[in-house]
Design an enzyme around this catalytic site. Structure first.
Site, mmCIF file in Angstrom:
data_model
loop_
_atom_site.group_PDB
_atom_site.id
_atom_site.type_symbol
_atom_site.label_atom_id
_atom_site.label_comp_id
_atom_site.label_asym_id
_atom_site.label_seq_id
_atom_site.Cartn_x
_atom_site.Cartn_y
_atom_site.Cartn_z
ATOM 1 C CG HIS A 1 -2.141 -0.904 0.982
ATOM 2 N ND1 HIS A 1 -3.429 -0.567 1.346
ATOM 3 C CD2 HIS A 1 -2.236 -2.130 0.422
ATOM 4 C CE1 HIS A 1 -4.251 -1.564 1.027
ATOM 5 N NE2 HIS A 1 -3.541 -2.526 0.468
ATOM 6 C CB VAL B 1 -0.348 5.336 -2.730
ATOM 7 C CG1 VAL B 1 -0.849 6.769 -2.666
ATOM 8 C CG2 VAL B 1 -1.495 4.348 -2.876
ATOM 9 N N GLY C 1 4.744 5.906 -4.857
ATOM 10 C CA GLY C 1 6.030 5.213 -4.765
ATOM 11 C C GLY C 1 6.367 4.824 -3.329
#
Ligand code: HEM
Length: 289
Positions: free
Chosen positions: A70, A74, A76
């Protein structure tokens, strides 16, 4: 003659490419912190924290794997998911069940104590996840380091793939981040260590050492996928879609899942990283400096 020279050049490029691919992604490198924290060994310090945590709660492997996914998908792999705030990434629904923030806090406390302002939170996520995977029997891979921490964490930036997407949609989502279809299948193998909420189908599956596989050399995740018994709808899709079935079959047959999984984790860990003078080294992983 010209043809021979072209073939030779192509072969050289290929060899060079392979060497570089095995070495490092962009400015990341294995052992970036060697000698940067006095006599202290940064990775060993983190391993100490993660081992203690793992002995208390082995499910931290699932928490850290999902946390890294996660984070990397998002903005990187910049630890943007760790930032607290009323409108930060961690406030969006798909991130509400993400766990492991406290583990990274503990790793950060250990390294800050030895050498303040040196080790990034983004690298701590990568090192901690690698250690937890190893402790759970998922094999050991060399982790690349040298990431810097991002300065931005905004809820609106979060767009995480949903559990009901098709295999082609998953492949397209991963391709957006520079990962291929095989990486997609390998990384979704992380679901073999996870827990998922009942509404999303099941409770808990196998761990890396898993049981219940007809062939002990075969990864239980891949076996389940081939039997279309993945946990999430997307996992089942991998075993049914003509795009991914051959990949799952190949991986299940060839068999060195832990090594291949580790390589895919290293690739995921290199998505959109900040290096050099970009970003910063946060003092606290929960806030920008
Ligand atoms: C198409 C891509 C993916 C989708 C749609 C997806 C979806 C999900 C969903 C819906 C859950 C359950 C969350 C909950 O119970 O609240 C989950 C759990 C999990 N996911 Fe994924 N995931 C994907 C890729 C990945 C990747 C790439 C990794 C890591 C390499 C990963 C690691 C995990 C782990 C370890 C869990 C269990 C977390 C825990 O027990 O706390 N997932 N995933």
């Amino acid at each position: 003659m010209k043809f021979k020279a072209a073939v030779l050049l192509l072969a050289l490029e290929l060899i060079l490419g392979l060497i570089l691919a095995g070495c490092c992604h962009g400015a990341l490198q294995v052992g970036f912190y060697r000698g940067k924290c006095g006599f202290a060994d940064v990775e060993a310090m983190v391993a100490g924290v993660i081992t203690a945590q793992f002995l208390r709660d082995p499910t931290i492997v699932a928490a850290l794997l999902r946390l890294q996914f996660h984070d990397c998908f998002v903005n990187g792999c910049d630890a943007s998911i760790l930032i607290d705030g009323i409108n930060s990434e961690k406030t969006v629904p798909p991130n509400l069940s993400v766990r492991g923030y406290d583990i990274i806090d503990q790793a950060k406390a250990a390294v800050e104590n030895a050498c303040p302002g040196v080790v990034s939170c983004a690298d701590l996520i990568a090192i901690a996840t690698r250690d937890a995977v190893f402790l759970s029997g998922g094999g050991r891979y060399e982790v690349e380091t040298g990431r810097r921490d991002g300065l931005v964490s905004i809820a609106q930036n979060v767009s995480i793939l949903g559990p009901k997407i098709s295999a082609p949609e998953a492949i397209a989502g991963f391709a957006d981040k520079g990962l291929n279809a095989t990486d997609t299948v390998l990384l979704l193998g992380a679901h073999s260590v996870g827990v998922t909420h009942c509404s999303l189908i099941k409770d808990r599956v196998y761990n890396f050492q898993g049981t219940g596989s007809p062939d002990p050399a075969m990864d239980p995740f891949l076996v389940n996928i081939l039997r279309s018994r993945g946990i999430l709808q997307i996992d089942q899709q991998l075993g049914m879609d003509p795009l991914t079935t051959p990949i799952v079959r190949n991986l299940a047959g060839e068999f060195d899942f832990p090594t291949r999984f580790g390589a895919a984790m290293v690739k995921m860990g290199a998505i959109g990283v900040l290096t050099g003078t970009q970003g910063e080294i946060r003092r606290s992983c929960r806030a920008t400096n």
